[in-house]
Design a protein around this motif. Structure first.
Motif, short mmCIF file in Angstrom:
data_model
loop_
_atom_site.label_atom_id
_atom_site.label_comp_id
_atom_site.label_asym_id
_atom_site.label_seq_id
_atom_site.Cartn_x
_atom_site.Cartn_y
_atom_site.Cartn_z
N UNK A 462 30.38 31.79 22.45
CA UNK A 462 29.44 31.29 23.46
C UNK A 462 28.21 32.20 23.56
N UNK A 463 28.43 33.50 23.49
CA UNK A 463 27.32 34.46 23.53
C UNK A 463 26.40 34.28 22.32
N UNK A 464 27.02 34.08 21.14
CA UNK A 464 26.24 33.89 19.91
C UNK A 464 25.40 32.62 20.00
N UNK A 465 25.98 31.57 20.57
CA UNK A 465 25.25 30.29 20.75
C UNK A 465 24.04 30.50 21.65
N UNK A 466 24.22 31.27 22.75
CA UNK A 466 23.12 31.54 23.68
C UNK A 466 22.00 32.31 23.00
N UNK A 467 22.35 33.36 22.26
CA UNK A 467 21.34 34.20 21.60
C UNK A 467 20.62 33.47 20.47
N UNK A 468 21.28 32.46 19.88
CA UNK A 468 20.65 31.70 18.79
C UNK A 468 19.89 30.48 19.31
N UNK A 469 19.80 30.37 20.66
CA UNK A 469 19.09 29.23 21.28
C UNK A 469 19.64 27.88 20.81
N UNK A 470 20.98 27.81 20.76
CA UNK A 470 21.65 26.59 20.32
C UNK A 470 22.21 25.78 21.49
N UNK A 471 22.26 26.40 22.67
CA UNK A 471 22.98 25.78 23.78
C UNK A 471 22.43 24.40 24.15
N UNK A 472 21.09 24.28 24.26
CA UNK A 472 20.49 22.99 24.64
C UNK A 472 20.85 21.90 23.65
N UNK A 473 20.80 22.24 22.36
CA UNK A 473 21.13 21.26 21.31
C UNK A 473 22.60 20.84 21.42
N UNK A 474 23.50 21.82 21.60
CA UNK A 474 24.94 21.51 21.68
C UNK A 474 25.25 20.68 22.91
N UNK A 475 24.57 20.95 24.03
CA UNK A 475 24.80 20.19 25.27
C UNK A 475 24.46 18.71 25.09
N UNK A 476 23.54 18.40 24.16
CA UNK A 476 23.14 17.00 23.93
C UNK A 476 24.18 16.21 23.11
N UNK A 477 25.09 16.94 22.48
CA UNK A 477 26.07 16.29 21.60
C UNK A 477 27.30 15.84 22.38
N UNK A 478 27.78 14.62 22.16
CA UNK A 478 28.97 14.12 22.88
C UNK A 478 30.19 15.02 22.71
N UNK A 479 30.37 15.57 21.49
CA UNK A 479 31.54 16.41 21.21
C UNK A 479 31.24 17.90 21.30
N UNK A 480 30.02 18.27 21.66
CA UNK A 480 29.66 19.68 21.82
C UNK A 480 29.90 20.50 20.56
N UNK A 481 30.56 21.66 20.72
CA UNK A 481 30.81 22.54 19.56
C UNK A 481 31.82 21.93 18.59
N UNK A 482 32.52 20.87 19.02
CA UNK A 482 33.50 20.20 18.15
C UNK A 482 32.87 19.11 17.30
N UNK A 483 31.53 19.03 17.31
CA UNK A 483 30.83 18.05 16.49
C UNK A 483 30.93 18.42 15.01
N UNK A 484 31.31 17.45 14.18
CA UNK A 484 31.40 17.69 12.73
C UNK A 484 29.99 17.73 12.14
N UNK A 485 29.75 18.68 11.24
CA UNK A 485 28.41 18.85 10.67
C UNK A 485 28.20 18.08 9.37
N UNK A 486 29.30 17.52 8.81
CA UNK A 486 29.17 16.75 7.56
C UNK A 486 29.18 17.63 6.32
N UNK A 487 29.24 16.99 5.16
CA UNK A 487 29.23 17.69 3.87
C UNK A 487 28.00 18.58 3.76
N UNK A 488 28.23 19.89 3.54
CA UNK A 488 27.16 20.89 3.42
C UNK A 488 26.22 20.91 4.64
N UNK A 489 26.71 20.42 5.79
CA UNK A 489 25.92 20.45 7.02
C UNK A 489 24.82 19.43 7.09
#
Length: 603
Positions: A462-489
């Motif tokens: 969670x701290x790493x997500x905050x420092x990488x400015x990822x929190x806003x993006x993750x909050x927009x996703x229905x599955x949050x950090x459990x969102x699958x990124x797909x083949x090679x992201x």
């Protein structure tokens, strides 16, 4: 033969010495192998005993007297025959079960050994290899181990054992001519099968190649459907496809005829052998030296011997293919890594994070130098940047620092320790990298971030997500950090992938950070997020940036300008602008490009 398919590698010349390479992997279960061999022998003794019982049953039933006492003997023998058949099957199943564990463990050990070895090989090997081909080599090699061991233990060895026992019986108990006929027929059968199989493999390969070619042509044409339509080339494509199909038809015909020749030759050998054996038995029955029961026994023995030999063509071809595949896999193990730890290498402990390049030169090929006599010092906690035109050697510096390659000349030191004298594992543990092209595993965002430190807690992530400015993006996703990124992201944008890479590096907590053109392919909005994240994570760390956009490194403590493998300038942003040379020219060009891109299109 009628069974199986041909592997194109099967016609390679492979030494039987390949089997020796498997021995160390089999020694883990010596007891199981011994018991499996005992079961194999027991199964074959039962198998050889069945025709003898059958002989006695027929002779018992052939008696003129029909009293109940005389009938009891054949009934007992029939029960004994059934018991032997059951014992043959049960011992065979027990052998399979015992040896199955040996095979499976050998496959696991070999697969893991190859996998670990591939990870130990240098970057150069992995840049030049084909991933799909490599994984197929491993897959075919491991499957080849299974096939080879299974058929050696379950097919070849039992046949040899049974033939030896039958030959011994006929040689010492009956007319030696029986043994001569059996031995001659087996030699002829095996010889013809091997010769015909070798001969027909080229037709099988031709058919496979023609099939692949026609399939490739069809898929290629259909994938380019629009292009075919644009140029009215439907008939051309049809003719080309039909030409490939014609080659396949011819190859299949040759394959079919060669299979007829193989099976016909085998049938001829079996037919002649059976006829001679039964004729000889018939003569001995006439002269009274053999009974009707022994006629049935001879027939049963011949059936038992030739039935497993019917698979010989398939087994021989597949075993050759398996040995070729195993040899190919073991050749990967013989591939030595170019980058290895020194004999007395010790783990490095980075306390300050000072980096020194001492007269470093490097080339991939001797006629094309990449770096020439580079000497520089990066002080602890500094933020430095390397800039220059494409091909100047910027990324190569990072690869040398990460020890993907060793310098052709000179040394690189971290906190005074030459990096070629410390363990690679400890060196890379102290360096974090955000590459230009971030590749993510086909898993969740959370799993990809955790890859930086697989033992990290949820709070650390969670701290790493905050420092990488990822929190806003993750909050927009229905599955949050459990969102699958797909083949090679591929389900994430470039900026999102880069922030995941930064979060992953934050989680690693290395004292030295490398950023390889982390914003080169991003839009201005994404770039600002990445720069904020980089500035956040770079505090109190030695950080090295390779930059294409000079606007991203104006706050660097030192900027090194590379040109054709040499450092031609160094200083901070303002100092280099004041010099009005390479850096100033690059800055001017990029400023003009940015201004030009902001002018609206009037067309």
């Amino acid at each position: 033969m009628r069974h199986g398919h041909f592997d194109s590698s099967a016609d390679e010349q492979v030494s039987w010495a390949t089997l020796k390479q498997l021995i160390p992997y089999l020694l883990e279960f010596k007891g199981r192998i011994f018991l499996a061999m005992l079961c194999l022998v027991a199964a074959k003794v039962a198998s050889v005993g069945m025709p003898f019982i059958l002989k006695n049953v027929v002779d018992g039933l052939d008696l003129e007297s029909g009293t109940q006492q005389m009938i009891a003997v054949p009934i007992a023998l029939i029960i004994a025959y059934g018991s032997l058949r059951l014992a043959n099957v049960l011992f065979g199943e027990l052998r399979d079960t015992l040896f199955g564990r040996v095979t499976e463990r050998a496959m696991r050990r070999i697969g893991l050994t190859v996998f670990n070895h591939l990870h130990s090989l240098d970057l150069d090997f992995h840049l030049s290899r084909r991933t799909g081909g490599l994984s197929r080599d491993i897959e075919r090699g491991v499957s080849g181990v299974s096939f080879l061991l299974r058929f050696m233990v379950f097919n070849i060895v039992p046949i040899v054992l049974e033939v030896s026992m039958v030959l011994g019986i006929f040689l010492f108990k009956y007319d030696p001519w029986f043994a001569v006929i059996i031995a001659s027929s087996i030699v002829a059968y095996v010889g013809w099968t091997v010769k015909a199989t070798e001969w027909r493999t080229r037709y099988v390969r031709e058919a496979n190649e023609a099939d692949s070619k026609s399939n490739t042509a069809a898929v290629d044409s259909l994938l380019n459907y629009e292009t075919v339509k644009y140029f009215n080339n439907e008939q051309y494509e049809a003719n080309r496809y039909d030409k490939d199909l014609a080659s396949w038809e011819t190859a299949r015909r040759k394959n079919r005829l060669s299979l007829f020749a193989l099976n016909g030759g085998q049938a001829l050998v079996v037919g002649v052998a059976m006829t001679l054996m039964l004729l000889l038995t018939g003569f001995h029955i006439i002269d009274g030296s053999m009974s009707i029961g022994e006629f049935v026994m001879v027939n049963a023995f011949m059936m038992q011997i030739f039935m497993p030999l019917n698979f010989l063509g398939f087994v021989y071809r597949e075993m050759k293919g398996s040995m070729a595949n195993i040899e190919k896999m073991f050749s990967l193990l013989r591939q030595a890594p170019k980058i290895t730890d020194a004999k007395d290498a010790k783990p490095i402990t980075v306390t300050k994070g000072e980096i020194k390049f001492n007269r470093v030169s490097f080339h991939y090929k001797s006629n094309r130098p990449i770096l020439k006599n580079i000497s520089l010092t990066i002080k602890p906690g500094q933020k430095v940047a390397f800039v220059g035109s494409s091909g100047a050697g910027k990324s190569t510096l990072m690869k040398l620092l990460y020890r993907f390659y060793d310098p052709t000349e000179g040394t690189i030191e971290i906190d005074g320790a030459p990096i070629d004298q410390v363990t690679q594992q400890s060196l890379r543990q102290h360096i974090g990298i955000v590459p230009q092209d971030t590749v993510l595993f086909n898993s969740t965002i959370g799993d990809n971030i955790r890859y930086g430190n697989v033992k990290a807690t949820e709070q650390d992530i969670q701290n790493a997500i905050q420092h990488a400015y990822l929190q806003d993006f993750i909050d927009q996703l229905p599955d949050g950090v459990d969102t699958l990124v797909g083949e090679r992201g591929l389900k994430l944008s470039g900026g999102e992938k880069q922030r995941v890479a930064i979060a992953r590096t934050i989680l690693k907590k290395p004292p030295i950070l490398l950023f390889d053109e982390a914003t080169s392919s991003l839009d201005s909005h994404s770039e600002q997020y990445i720069l904020k994240a980089i500035n956040e994570v770079s505090k109190n760390h030695t950080s090295v940036m390779i930059a294409h956009r000079l606007s991203t490194i104006v706050d660097a403590d030192v900027i090194f300008v590379l040109h054709q493998g040499e450092i031609v300038e160094q200083g901070n942003h303002q100092q280099l602008l004041d010099k009005d040379e390479h850096y100033a020219n690059l800055w001017l060009v990029q400023q003009k490009q940015r201004q030009h891109s902001k002018i609206p299109d009037k067309a």
